[in-house]
Write an enzyme that holds these catalytic residues in place. Structure first.
Site, PDB file in Angstrom:
ATOM      1  N   LYS A 191     -41.415 -37.853  14.420  1.00 14.14           N
ATOM      2  CA  LYS A 191     -41.138 -37.082  15.639  1.00 14.14           C
ATOM      3  C   LYS A 191     -40.459 -35.776  15.247  1.00 14.14           C
ATOM      4  O   LYS A 191     -39.242 -35.587  15.370  1.00 14.14           O
ATOM      5  CB  LYS A 191     -40.264 -37.896  16.596  1.00 14.14           C
ATOM      6  CG  LYS A 191     -40.447 -37.473  18.056  1.00 14.14           C
ATOM      7  CD  LYS A 191     -41.855 -37.767  18.556  1.00 14.14           C
ATOM      8  CE  LYS A 191     -42.060 -37.293  19.990  1.00 14.14           C
ATOM      9  NZ  LYS A 191     -43.414 -37.467  20.469  1.00 14.14           N
ATOM     10  N   SER A 387     -48.362 -37.917  22.960  1.00 11.24           N
ATOM     11  CA  SER A 387     -47.107 -38.460  23.458  1.00 11.24           C
ATOM     12  C   SER A 387     -47.282 -38.918  24.911  1.00 11.24           C
ATOM     13  O   SER A 387     -48.042 -39.839  25.186  1.00 11.24           O
ATOM     14  CB  SER A 387     -45.986 -37.438  23.309  1.00 11.24           C
ATOM     15  OG  SER A 387     -44.742 -38.096  23.097  1.00 11.24           O
TER      16      SER A 387
END
Length: 591
Positions: A191, A387
């Site tokens: 991330k 996402s």
């Protein structure tokens, strides 16, 4: 004195009334004119379509309604889907002889470019020509233009063909020097949205995912160019490595273009194909005008069953949503309307989103679950479905993506700005008085407390587990399988197919055909959603051609330029984010 004040106020009042009445009359006139302008556009015989798509950015142009003034309802028809429908209709339109792409500056993403290229390939199979000219080709524009039968390049132009690269900025030292710190809480070693705040260099994990992503996208792009230009793939890569198209002569020698010439010579070539004399003009029609022609209207029959196409484009936020923002209001309403419409046999959710709010993603996911109980739901991924964009896609009955689609990024992060060091430097100090241990929550003027960090980390972990569980159920995987390909890692569509995040490589057309199959219908048309409600004040801001009618966004874009405006928009969106985020860790633009 009071008398003069009363007289003056009366005069001002009358002036304002007259001015507002005048504006209202103008509004009515423009509205009537707009409705009249929607009459079918006439196409002349022996015409060429000018494929000018500089202003086309979204898949869907939207539908806008004004409840109090229904005569103002508007459907711009300026989305990519309208362009694709127009090209489809042009294949069988006897008045259209070909398509010209002249000095194109497309603002489309790679998956959108792929869809447009594929549609142009279909058009060529009808026996009609596609030709292109440019003073110079950017890499993205060359990808689109390379589909043409004949490519012209200005004799002193170039083809900017060099492969793909990504540059990431890091802010760790800046934070220490400025006193502005970002407190980061995340789950997922990939991330990397928050990595610039934690380090001064790229992590091995981020380098690995970026390298894989860029190579996958380049493979898709270079393969298409190789096929269109009939150049071996190895040679295409050598051209990029050695910058072998950096001059016009070099570009022609390696067969990236066919002819060197000026625009007037290019136009003469079109005249010859149309059998029009050199001293005569040939008939042209802009693609956005052709969208409104009778040929397109006739091709888009509304008879038979319907396949609902719901467009989810932009960042995911709370609220109603808009043409460039995904809100739970418009999405849930669209899904509900589609599943309750007896004429709609199946639903396609077209996703083009980097993600955003975790809560909104969950609300949309739930609405899809309710919809699936009544009708099939198929997802078509555009440029991005990452996402939160993947969150709202993962429970579909089938998922389609382009090879260059950017997806995955199954991870969660939170960022808390902290100004403690900066406030101490400039002499600002704060104290708190509370009734309970955690009453004060988090303050940007105090160091992040360990218990506050623990609570936020707990929230992030819970959201990640929920995210993974949604993917597990939708993709029929175990937690370990999802976690192994998750951790915030981003994948290209071609790789996502291999690891089970998507089912097929294909565009929106393929997704619609599959949805029709699941809906057990062969005669159908499509119906686009959502429809956005607007109030009268917003209509004023959308009136084109009037000096007072520009929106603040249009003024800013005009002053700073489109590229800088996109940066400003990113900053604005970042400052408006609330709660945990499921969002793509960076923005990728292929130039």
């Amino acid at each position: 004195m009071q008398f003069l004040k009363n007289v003056l106020s009366t005069i001002v009042g009358l002036f304002l009334f007259c001015f507002l009445f005048f504006i209202f009359i103008v509004l009515i006139g423009v509205a009537v004119g707009s409705s009249g302008s929607e009459d079918v556009v006439a196409v002349k015989d022996n015409s060429v379509i000018e494929l000018n798509i500089a202003e086309v950015t979204n898949d869907y142009g939207g539908k806008f309604s004004y409840p109090e003034f229904s005569f103002l309802d508007d459907e711009p028809k300026d989305g990519l889907i309208d362009i694709l429908d127009a090209i489809d209709a042009a294949k069988t339109d006897s008045k259209i002889k070909g398509i010209s792409i002249t000095n194109s500056t497309a603002a489309l993403g790679m998956a959108q470019m792929k869809a447009l290229r594929d549609k142009l390939e279909e058009f060529k199979k009808s026996g009609k020509f596609v030709v292109a000219y440019s003073d110079s080709y950017s890499q993205a524009d060359y990808y689109l233009n390379s589909v043409a039968d004949t490519l012209y390049l200005n004799p002193i132009g170039e083809v900017d063909f060099k492969g793909l690269s990504s540059e990431v900025m890091f802010f760790k030292d800046f934070q220490e020097k400025s006193g502005i710190k970002m407190e980061v809480i995340r789950h997922g070693k990939y991330k990397s949205a928050v990595e610039p705040f934690l380090s001064n260099e790229m992590s091995p994990e981020n380098r690995e995912q970026l390298t894989t992503l860029l190579n996958s996208i380049w493979t898709s792009v270079s393969t298409d160019i190789s096929k269109s230009r009939n150049i071996p793939l190895d040679q295409v890569n050598n051209i990029a490595t050695n910058l072998s198209a950096r001059t016009a002569d070099m570009a022609k020698s390696v067969k990236l273009v066919d002819k060197l010439g000026y625009e007037d010579e290019y136009r003469n070539g079109i005249r010859k194909a149309l059998k029009v004399k050199k001293d005569e003009d040939y008939n042209t029609i802009e693609i956005l005008d052709y969208v409104k022609s009778g040929s397109v209207a006739a091709a888009k029959s509304s008879l038979g069953d319907r396949i609902a196409v719901i467009y989810a484009q932009g960042e995911i936020t709370g609220g109603e949503g808009d043409i460039n923002v995904i809100g739970e209001g418009a999405m849930r309403e669209s899904l509900k309307k589609a599943r309750e419409d007896k004429n709609v046999k199946a639903i396609v959710l077209r996703v083009d989103s980097p993600g955003g709010s975790a809560m909104t993603s969950e609300l949309i996911w739930r609405e899809i679950e309710l919809t699936k109980k009544k009708k099939p739901v198929v997802v078509s991924m555009g440029n991005l479905a990452a996402s939160g964009g993947y969150y709202i896609s993962c429970n579909a009955d089938r998922i389609f993506a382009e090879a260059s689609t950017i997806t995955g990024s199954i991870g969660v992060f939170g960022v808390l700005p902290n100004l403690t060091q900066l406030s101490n430097k400039v002499g600002i100090h704060t104290e708190e008085v509370s009734t309970h241990a955690n009453a004060s929550g988090y303050s940007v003027f105090s160091p992040l407390k360990d218990n506050t960090r623990a609570y936020v980390q707990e929230s992030v972990e819970n959201i990640y587990k929920t995210f993974v569980s949604r993917v597990m159920a939708g993709r029929k995987m175990t937690f370990e399988q999802v976690d192994a390909i998750g951790q915030g890692r981003v994948w290209a569509g071609s790789d996502a197919l291999k690891i089970g995040l998507v089912d097929e490589i294909g565009g929106l057309d393929a997704a619609i055909k599959h949805a029709a199959k699941l809906g057990k219908t062969t005669k159908y048309s499509t119906k686009a959603y959502p429809q956005f409600e607007r109030d009268l004040s917003k209509y004023f801001s959308n009136l084109s051609g009037l000096p007072f009618a520009k929106t603040k966004e249009e003024f800013i874009k005009e002053e700073v330029g489109a590229e800088n405006y996109r940066v400003i928009e990113r900053i604005r969106r970042t400052t408006q984010r609330r709660g945990a985020q499921l969002i793509l860790p960076y923005e990728i633009n292929i130039k």
